[in-house]
Motif scaffolding. Structure first.
Motif, mmCIF file in Angstrom:
data_model
loop_
_atom_site.group_PDB
_atom_site.id
_atom_site.type_symbol
_atom_site.label_atom_id
_atom_site.label_comp_id
_atom_site.label_asym_id
_atom_site.label_seq_id
_atom_site.Cartn_x
_atom_site.Cartn_y
_atom_site.Cartn_z
ATOM 1 N N TYR A 48 -8.866 4.753 -3.824
ATOM 2 C CA TYR A 48 -8.535 4.035 -5.051
ATOM 3 C C TYR A 48 -9.629 3.031 -5.361
ATOM 4 O O TYR A 48 -10.468 2.704 -4.510
ATOM 5 C CB TYR A 48 -7.179 3.341 -4.932
ATOM 6 C CG TYR A 48 -7.115 2.245 -3.894
ATOM 7 C CD1 TYR A 48 -7.310 0.913 -4.250
ATOM 8 C CD2 TYR A 48 -6.859 2.537 -2.553
ATOM 9 C CE1 TYR A 48 -7.261 -0.097 -3.302
ATOM 10 C CE2 TYR A 48 -6.805 1.538 -1.599
ATOM 11 C CZ TYR A 48 -7.006 0.221 -1.974
ATOM 12 O OH TYR A 48 -6.968 -0.779 -1.042
ATOM 13 N N CYS A 101 -6.431 -1.143 2.935
ATOM 14 C CA CYS A 101 -5.096 -1.330 2.361
ATOM 15 C C CYS A 101 -5.132 -2.249 1.135
ATOM 16 O O CYS A 101 -6.082 -3.006 0.934
ATOM 17 C CB CYS A 101 -4.152 -1.928 3.407
ATOM 18 S SG CYS A 101 -3.841 -0.851 4.823
ATOM 19 N N ILE A 102 -4.089 -2.164 0.335
ATOM 20 C CA ILE A 102 -3.954 -3.055 -0.814
ATOM 21 C C ILE A 102 -3.259 -4.325 -0.326
ATOM 22 O O ILE A 102 -2.055 -4.342 -0.118
ATOM 23 C CB ILE A 102 -3.153 -2.391 -1.944
ATOM 24 C CG1 ILE A 102 -3.857 -1.120 -2.401
ATOM 25 C CG2 ILE A 102 -2.985 -3.351 -3.112
ATOM 26 C CD1 ILE A 102 -3.137 -0.372 -3.503
ATOM 27 N N THR A 103 -4.028 -5.359 -0.135
ATOM 28 C CA THR A 103 -3.524 -6.612 0.423
ATOM 29 C C THR A 103 -2.912 -7.486 -0.671
ATOM 30 O O THR A 103 -3.098 -7.252 -1.864
ATOM 31 C CB THR A 103 -4.656 -7.377 1.098
ATOM 32 O OG1 THR A 103 -5.628 -7.726 0.094
ATOM 33 C CG2 THR A 103 -5.319 -6.535 2.181
ATOM 34 N N GLY A 163 0.799 -1.228 0.000
ATOM 35 C CA GLY A 163 0.000 0.000 0.000
ATOM 36 C C GLY A 163 0.819 1.258 0.000
ATOM 37 O O GLY A 163 0.312 2.322 0.337
ATOM 38 N N ILE A 173 -8.163 -1.934 -7.991
ATOM 39 C CA ILE A 173 -6.948 -2.695 -7.672
ATOM 40 C C ILE A 173 -7.397 -3.909 -6.868
ATOM 41 O O ILE A 173 -7.582 -3.853 -5.656
ATOM 42 C CB ILE A 173 -5.937 -1.869 -6.856
ATOM 43 C CG1 ILE A 173 -5.661 -0.541 -7.532
ATOM 44 C CG2 ILE A 173 -4.643 -2.659 -6.664
ATOM 45 C CD1 ILE A 173 -5.074 -0.678 -8.920
ATOM 46 N N GLY A 174 -7.618 -5.013 -7.547
ATOM 47 C CA GLY A 174 -8.220 -6.206 -6.967
ATOM 48 C C GLY A 174 -9.282 -6.688 -7.936
ATOM 49 O O GLY A 174 -9.044 -6.761 -9.144
ATOM 50 N N ASP A 226 -10.688 1.989 -0.132
ATOM 51 C CA ASP A 226 -10.876 1.250 -1.381
ATOM 52 C C ASP A 226 -12.363 1.308 -1.716
ATOM 53 O O ASP A 226 -13.188 0.726 -1.019
ATOM 54 C CB ASP A 226 -10.419 -0.196 -1.193
ATOM 55 C CG ASP A 226 -10.557 -1.033 -2.466
ATOM 56 O OD1 ASP A 226 -11.125 -0.525 -3.456
ATOM 57 O OD2 ASP A 226 -10.101 -2.181 -2.456
ATOM 58 N N CYS A 260 0.401 1.905 3.879
ATOM 59 C CA CYS A 260 -0.886 1.594 4.507
ATOM 60 C C CYS A 260 -0.675 0.459 5.504
ATOM 61 O O CYS A 260 -0.308 -0.653 5.127
ATOM 62 C CB CYS A 260 -1.905 1.194 3.448
ATOM 63 S SG CYS A 260 -3.577 0.935 4.094
ATOM 64 N N LYS A 307 -5.573 -8.771 -3.027
ATOM 65 C CA LYS A 307 -5.969 -7.815 -4.062
ATOM 66 C C LYS A 307 -4.931 -7.778 -5.186
ATOM 67 O O LYS A 307 -5.273 -7.729 -6.366
ATOM 68 C CB LYS A 307 -6.121 -6.413 -3.465
ATOM 69 C CG LYS A 307 -7.295 -6.243 -2.524
ATOM 70 C CD LYS A 307 -7.349 -4.808 -2.000
ATOM 71 C CE LYS A 307 -8.457 -4.625 -0.983
ATOM 72 N NZ LYS A 307 -8.514 -3.240 -0.468
ATOM 73 N N ILE A 308 -3.672 -7.799 -4.798
ATOM 74 C CA ILE A 308 -2.595 -7.753 -5.788
ATOM 75 C C ILE A 308 -2.630 -8.997 -6.673
ATOM 76 O O ILE A 308 -2.509 -8.907 -7.900
ATOM 77 C CB ILE A 308 -1.229 -7.634 -5.086
ATOM 78 C CG1 ILE A 308 -1.128 -6.292 -4.370
ATOM 79 C CG2 ILE A 308 -0.085 -7.790 -6.077
ATOM 80 C CD1 ILE A 308 -0.009 -6.229 -3.378
#
Length: 482
Positions: A71, A383-385, A9, A74-75, A375, A365, A388-389
Motif C-alpha cells: 500500500y 504496518c499501518i500505525t 492494519g 496511508i500516512g 508500505d 498486521c 500513519k492513521i
C-alpha cells in the motif's frame, strides 16, 4: 464513485461466490437472512435453499491460504507523476493471495434454524448461489477507493466455487487522494485505527420470480429533491448513507408525493410479499437519476451490505443486500425542471439478476504477519500505525475543510443562474479529483524530469491550491479560454 474490528492494519476482502446448477433456481421473493447469510428457497424443491454469504471470519493458513499486501499514501503524502509530467498525491494498494472459503459451521447452524422457523422445513438442504460475470471494486476502510478508475487491475476468476482454491490479485492503480476523500461518507472522514483494504463484488445469478410487472412514470427531479432533502439542504463533500428503514418507505413516499406513479399489471406493491421487487424497482429509478450526471460519480451509490437483513420470517424485505448512499455534493434543488422517466419493470419467470458480494477475508498486521505487508511510502514500517492513521486523517480533514466553502459557492452560482446544471456537474467533478491542500511545486531543476513516487523529505514542497490556479482549472473544465 461500498464494518470492522480494532486490529491495526486489518485487510478485508469482500466477495461473492457460487457453484453451478443449471436446473434449480432460487425464488426472488422467498428469502430470509440471519447471521450474515441470505438464503432463498428453490423454485421446485421446497427443502432446497440457495444461500448468499454475508459475513465470514477467516483464518490465515486455514481458509485464507496465502496473503500479501502493498500500500501507499496511508500516512504522509505519496506522489506520482503521470505521462504529461503532472505530479499528484495518490493513495492505493495491491492485495493478492489464495483462498478456499465457505460459511462457518456456526453460520450454517443458525441459518438452518432460521429456515426451519420461517418455512417449516424439517431438514433444509443448503446450496451456495451460482454466480457468474463477477466484477470487483477496491475499497479502503469500507469506502470506495478507486472510483472505477480504468487502471484498476483485477486478476480474479469470473466464476468462483466454494470449496475450491482460487488465486486473486486486486490493484487499485494510482487513485487520487482527492477522490478517496470525496468517496467517503460525509459524516465521517476519519480512517479508523483498523483501516481495511477490501474489494466489493457483484455477480450475476438466475432467479425465478412470481408474476410481478409494474409500469413506472416519474419526474426524476422530484425523486432527487425528495430523497436528498432527507439529509441537509446544502451541498457538502462526501456521501450520505440511506438507512434501511428510510429505504423501505421510499416507494410509498414517491407515490404519495406524486413524484412517481406505479401502474401494477401483475402482483402488488406489498412490501411484505414483494419486498425485493419493490426495492429493486426503486433502485432502477435511482439509477435513472444517476444517468443525468454529466460527469463525476453520479447521485446514488450502491454497494454490498455485508450484514444484509435481520431474520425475515420468509419475507423478502429482510434480504435487501445493497447499501445505498446519496451524493452530498448535489443539493435537493439541483434540477430546475421536470425530467420525465417511464419504464416497465418485470420480475416474472426466470431472469438474470446482479447481486452484491458480502464476504470478508481478513488478516491483521502484527509482529507475526508484518512480512506479508509493505508500505511503499515507508519501507521501515510495514504496518499501518496509529501515527500513519493520524497523519492521514489530518490530511483528509484539511481537504474537507478547504472544499466546503467552494461547494457552497458553487451551489450559490447554480441558484442564481450563473451556471447551469451541466456546468455544476463538471465543476463538482473537478473538485472531487483535485486536491486543494496537496499541490506539488517541484524545484526548477526537477521540472520536465520524470520523478519516481516519493514522500517524506519532499514534504516541504506541498502547498495549497491557489485561487488563481483553481480559477484556471475551472475555466478549462468549462471549456473557457483565458
Amino acid at each position: 464513485m461500498r464494518s470492522y474490528s480494532a486490529t491495526i492494519g486489518c485487510f478485508t476482502f469482500m466477495f461473492i461466490l457460487g457453484s453451478g446448477n443449471a436446473a434449480a433456481a432460487p425464488l426472488f421473493s422467498k428469502g430470509t437472512a440471519v447471521a450474515g447469510v441470505i438464503a432463498y428457497q428453490d423454485d421446485t424443491d421446497k427443502n432446497q435453499f440457495h444461500y448468499q454469504p454475508g459475513r465470514i471470519d477467516l483464518a490465515l493458513g486455514v481458509n485464507l491460504k496465502a496473503f500479501k499486501a502493498q500500500y501507499w499514501g496511508i500516512g504522509p503524502t505519496h506522489w506520482a507523476q503521470d505521462s504529461s509530467g503532472a505530479i499528484y498525491s495518490i493513495v492505493g494498494a495491491i492485495v493478492s493471495g489464495s483462498a478456499n472459503i465457505d460459511i462457518t459451521a456456526k453460520q450454517r447452524t443458525e441459518l438452518t434454524a432460521e429456515i426451519k422457523k420461517a418455512y417449516g422445513v424439517a431438514n433444509p438442504k443448503l446450496l451456495p448461489l451460482s454466480l457468474k460475470n463477477v466484477t470487483v471494486t477496491p475499497v479502503l476502510d469500507s469506502e470506495t477507493l478507486s472510483l472505477g478508475k480504468k487502471d484498476v487491475t483485477v486478476v480474479f476468476p469470473s466464476i468462483i466455487n466454494f470449496t475450491s482454491d482460487f488465486a486473486y490479485s486486486i490493484g487499485t492503480g494510482n487513485s487520487l487522494f482527492a477522490q478517496v476523500v470525496g468517496a467517503r461518507q460525509s459524516s465521517n472522514f476519519d480512517i479508523q485505527p483498523n483501516p481495511t483494504f477490501a474489494v466489493n463484488f457483484v455477480g450475476e445469478t438466475e432467479f425465478v420470480g412470481d408474476p410481478w410487472t409494474a409500469k413506472i412514470s416519474c419526474d426524476l427531479s422530484q425523486v432527487w429533491s425528495q430523497i436528498r432533502s432527507k439529509f441537509s439542504a446544502s451541498a457538502s463533500l462526501g456521501w450520505f448513507k440511506v438507512g434501511s428503514l428510510n429505504y423501505s418507505k421510499v416507494q410509498q413516499e414517491l407515490e404519495k408525493s406524486k413524484a412517481c406513479t406505479f401502474d401494477m399489471k401483475e402482483g402488488s406493491l406489498d412490501n411484505e410479499k414483494y419486498g425485493r421487487q419493490v426495492f429493486d424497482m426503486v433502485k432502477k429509478i435511482y439509477e435513472a437519476v444517476n444517468k443525468l450526471a454529466v460527469e463525476g460519480d453520479g447521485f446514488f451509490r450502491f454497494e454490498p451490505n455485508p450484514d444484509a437483513g435481520d431474520p425475515g420470517g420468509g419475507g423478502a424485505s429482510a434480504t435487501w443486500p445493497w447499501s445505498v448512499s446519496v451524493n452530498a455534493g448535489y443539493s435537493s434543488a439541483h434540477f430546475k425542471q421536470t425530467i420525465e422517466y417511464k419504464d416497465t419493470v418485470s420480475y416474472t419467470g426466470r431472469f438474470n439478476y446482479r447481486i452484491p458480494a458480502s464476504m470478508v477475508l481478513a488478516v491483521s498486521c502484527n509482529s507475526a504477519t508484518k512480512s506479508m505487508f509493505s508500505d511503499l511510502s515507508n519501507a521501515s514500517e510495514a504496518c499501518i500505525t496509529q501515527q500513519k492513521i493520524d497523519t492521514f486523517n489530518a490530511r483528509m480533514a484539511c481537504e474537507a475543510k478547504a472544499k466546503q466553502p467552494k461547494l457552497l459557492k458553487l451551489e450559490e452560482k447554480l441558484a442564481l443562474g450563473e451556471i447551469n446544471t451541466a456546468q455544476y456537474d463538471r465543476l463538482l467533478a473537478l473538485y472531487n479529483r483535485t486536491s486543494f491542500c496537496e499541490t506539488f511545486s517541484p524545484a526548477a531543476a526537477e521540472m520536465g524530469k520524470v520523478l519516481p513516487a516519493f514522500s517524506g523529505e519532499r514534504f516541504a514542497r506541498i502547498q495549497s491550491l491557489t485561487d488563481a490556479e483553481l480559477n484556471r482549472l475551472e475555466a478549462e473544465a468549462l471549456g473557457i479560454r483565458k
